[in-house]
Design a protein around this motif. Sequence first.
Motif: not given
Length: 308
Positions: A219-223, A231-235
């Motif tokens: 899994g992970g934690l993203g913003k 555009w949608l950016l999600q690091p």
Amino acid sequence: MHTSTTSMTTWLTLAALVSSAPVAAATSGSHYPMGAEGVKAATAPPPGLHYRLYNTLYSADTQTNNAGQDSGLDFNLDLFAQVHRFVQVTDTKLFGANWGYNVLIPLIDKELSIEPLGVNDSHSLAMGDIVIEPLSLFWFKERFDAAFALAVIAPSGDFDARQAVNPGFGYWSGMLSAGATYYLDEQKSWSFSALTRTLINGKQEDTDIRPGAEFIIEGGLGKEFSIDHTWLLQPGFSYCASWQISDDSKDGHGTIANERKRAFGLGAEINAFYLPWLMQVNFRYVKELETKNTTEGSSAVLTFTKSF
């Protein structure tokens, strides 16, 4: 909108990372590569047809022993896996969830060298073991998404126990997936996900070894950020872990049945979604650590997704 789905595979079949070789028993690989998914791992795409192309480059030069230490073996593994995935999410409801199904078709290219044993072998791009997931259930709620899925992994890739490198594993597997993505704010911009996989394996042809069952979490934690409504950016940061939870049915070449595999991984990723085309690109890097009885390396995954 993010189109990570619950089966991978991967890639589920990207896991032909470490297929069985004469110096490693059936337990040396896995039908599921941990870290195949990351941020929003348990979030499915919306109803419709989706195509995803995984491109994974995996490299390892360390083989660990039962104490989790480098075995000292002069070893090098390089693998490229390209997985074609077709996902259909329907409007049909089961237990309040959207029913879906998908299939993954992997192509595997692998090079392996073990100098002390005189092993230096490769296998050009060839079909690996196909993943078929006929039952996927996806819940989309206000503050969380959830998923449950059942899949079968068929030994469609070539396997020969006398060969050091194989695109397939030579056995069937059943896989149960379950997990959730929780949104930390009302705008659903912050997310934390956890997706589990449980694999039960059949007997391997030629060796007659049944690899032990496996449990994987990732899994992970993203913003997520919106740019110009286009555009949608999600690091984000990703994590993964894998444990072999039962012994192999018997000893194999170079392995002991009760010496179980274990691995952890940490990574980072960025996802870009171009809304007018309903197309995404994702790049993830994962470094493995604290492994036991398996390889320890790193992977880079470049994924393209097109929704229709």
